[in-house]
Design a protein around this motif. Structure first.
Motif, PDB file in Angstrom:
ATOM      1  N   ALA A 234     -35.484 -20.034  39.173  1.00 54.25           N
ATOM      2  CA  ALA A 234     -34.382 -19.111  39.492  1.00 54.25           C
ATOM      3  C   ALA A 234     -34.576 -17.722  38.905  1.00 54.25           C
ATOM      4  O   ALA A 234     -34.206 -16.723  39.533  1.00 54.25           O
ATOM      5  N   ASP A 235     -35.179 -17.631  37.716  1.00 56.38           N
ATOM      6  CA  ASP A 235     -35.251 -16.343  37.010  1.00 56.38           C
ATOM      7  C   ASP A 235     -36.625 -15.685  37.039  1.00 56.38           C
ATOM      8  O   ASP A 235     -36.810 -14.624  36.436  1.00 56.38           O
ATOM      9  N   GLU A 236     -37.573 -16.261  37.715  1.00 53.88           N
ATOM     10  CA  GLU A 236     -38.946 -15.758  37.645  1.00 53.88           C
ATOM     11  C   GLU A 236     -39.040 -14.282  38.028  1.00 53.88           C
ATOM     12  O   GLU A 236     -39.583 -13.453  37.282  1.00 53.88           O
ATOM     13  N   GLU A 237     -38.528 -13.925  39.177  1.00 57.81           N
ATOM     14  CA  GLU A 237     -38.649 -12.549  39.664  1.00 57.81           C
ATOM     15  C   GLU A 237     -37.888 -11.580  38.781  1.00 57.81           C
ATOM     16  O   GLU A 237     -38.372 -10.480  38.457  1.00 57.81           O
ATOM     17  N   THR A 238     -36.691 -11.968  38.363  1.00 56.05           N
ATOM     18  CA  THR A 238     -35.863 -11.099  37.512  1.00 56.05           C
ATOM     19  C   THR A 238     -36.553 -10.802  36.189  1.00 56.05           C
ATOM     20  O   THR A 238     -36.584  -9.654  35.725  1.00 56.05           O
ATOM     21  N   ARG A 253     -44.353 -16.837  34.822  1.00 53.62           N
ATOM     22  CA  ARG A 253     -44.392 -17.800  35.921  1.00 53.62           C
ATOM     23  C   ARG A 253     -43.205 -18.740  35.820  1.00 53.62           C
ATOM     24  O   ARG A 253     -42.674 -18.976  34.724  1.00 53.62           O
ATOM     25  N   ALA A 254     -42.825 -19.267  36.971  1.00 51.97           N
ATOM     26  CA  ALA A 254     -41.737 -20.240  36.984  1.00 51.97           C
ATOM     27  C   ALA A 254     -42.134 -21.493  36.219  1.00 51.97           C
ATOM     28  O   ALA A 254     -41.334 -22.063  35.466  1.00 51.97           O
ATOM     29  N   PHE A 255     -43.383 -21.928  36.411  1.00 51.09           N
ATOM     30  CA  PHE A 255     -43.837 -23.181  35.809  1.00 51.09           C
ATOM     31  C   PHE A 255     -45.346 -23.107  35.601  1.00 51.09           C
ATOM     32  O   PHE A 255     -46.082 -22.762  36.515  1.00 51.09           O
TER      33      PHE A 255
END
Length: 376
Positions: A234-238, A253-255
């Motif tokens: 949910a927060d990767e781009e932000t 990275r998200a994960f």
């Protein structure tokens, strides 16, 4: 030999199972492993690339849910047990091993009804509801952290938490480098590396706090630190955009799948207090700032963290007491005090249990051998 490992819902549940499964395959070539888990994408993603058979059953958790959900969950239990029975009937396992999560209940119950040896592993200092209920009928119970557990003492083993093979290898390499003095021979101006992770699903509050901390850094502080940040989807781009605007060097990275590589780069870790993450950090000898997830069942993450704080390898702060100013000060002081980090790293390393997987594997083999003798 055939083994079923059951559990899932988070990486913290699955990673110990993966560690045990890969150790079994290495020691006993031809050993067949089946994971029985949830239908969540995270489970499938975490297990991707391994040579394991996979099955899932439809079931739901009980704790923390409303009355309507609980009734629905209870009504679905017989179907889940029947699904598990059929899986066990087809696969014919020699042992069924539960690593946590509500999915373990029906599978282990079906195994018990079929007289298959059963074990559970409790990663946390306070057991989850599923493991508390299951503990009454399983053959053996493994726990990660010394403490007081509501489990039958005669079948409970303090084993430690299984850690994946690649992390054990990275820990050995890190230890060799420390012994040779290589960690002290870097350039004086090389930046310190802070690893931020909120578990396999990320931690929104930590993500937002770190953006605020980054925005307050001056030019000298920005040169002194580099960040590796696992944000969750949910927060990767932000988070990535926020660091870019602040001018902070960060890999976001998200994960991350290659945690061994990240741990090898880190000087300090900012994290939640999930048991599996803490087991990996202690094996690696990585000092940590811990912010327990405030809504964890029975506040078990805070209890996990207290063990490592008492041992000197970590500091803990409640999420409710932190703002960007305080967190920034904590991180700045630690990253600027090499001697303190070394002391914490040594203390963390002393609490690590790299032999946990082998200890569990040996105990499981005893159960299988005893079961075969009885069957004869």
């Amino acid at each position: 030999m055939r083994i079923i490992i059951t559990g899932g819902g988070t990486g913290g549940h699955l990673f110990p199972g993966i560690a045990l499964a890969t150790a079994l395959q290495q020691k006993y070539p031809g050993c067949e492993i089946m994971f029985v888990g949830t239908q969540r994408q995270l489970d499938k993603k975490t297990l991707a690339g391994f040579n394991f058979q996979q099955e899932s059953i439809a079931c739901m958790g009980l704790k923390g849910m409303g009355l309507k959900h609980r009734i629905k969950s209870l009504l679905s239990l017989p179907v889940a047990v029947l699904e598990s029975w059929k899986i066990i009937q087809r696969f014919q396992p020699d042992l069924v091993f539960g690593v946590g999560g509500y999915v373990t209940g029906p599978v282990l119950l079906a195994a018990r009804l079929r007289s298959v040896p059963t074990c559970i592993h409790e990663q946390n200092s306070i057991p989850g509801l599923a493991n508390r209920m299951i503990s009454h009928f399983v053959s053996r119970i493994f726990v990660s952290i010394p403490g007081e557990y509501p489990f039958p003492e005669q079948k409970t083993v303090v084993s430690g938490n299984p850690v994946r093979q690649e992390i054990l290898a990275a820990a050995e390499c890190r230890q060799q480098q420390a012994g040779s003095g290589k960690n002290d021979s870097g350039e004086a101006d090389s930046p310190m590396t802070l690893l931020i992770m909120g578990g396999s699903l990320g931690a929104h509050r930590i993500n937002m706090l770190m953006l605020d901390v980054a925005a307050q850094l001056d030019d000298q502080q920005k040169k002194a630190v580099q960040l590796i940040h696992q944000t969750g989807t949910a927060d990767e781009e932000t988070v990535r955009d926020g660091y870019a605007v602040a001018g902070v060097k960060a890999e976001v990275r998200a994960f991350f799948t290659d945690m061994a590589s990240l741990y090898s780069q880190a000087d300090l870790v900012l994290a939640r207090a999930g048991a599996t993450s803490l087991a990996e950090l202690s094996v690696m000898g990585l000092p940590a700032v811990l912010i327990p997830y405030p809504y964890a069942a029975d506040d078990h993450q805070a209890k996990n963290a207290e063990y490592y704080v008492a041992g000197g390898g970590a500091v803990m702060y409640r999420e409710s007491e932190l703002d960007a100013d305080l967190l920034g000060k904590i991180l700045s002081q630690l990253l600027g005090d090499i001697d303190k980090l070394k002391q914490m790293a040594l203390a963390m390393k002393n609490m690590g249990q790299p032999e946990a997987t082998q200890r569990i594997l040996d105990s499981c083999m005893d159960l299988i051998d005893n079961s075969m003798v009885i069957k004869r």
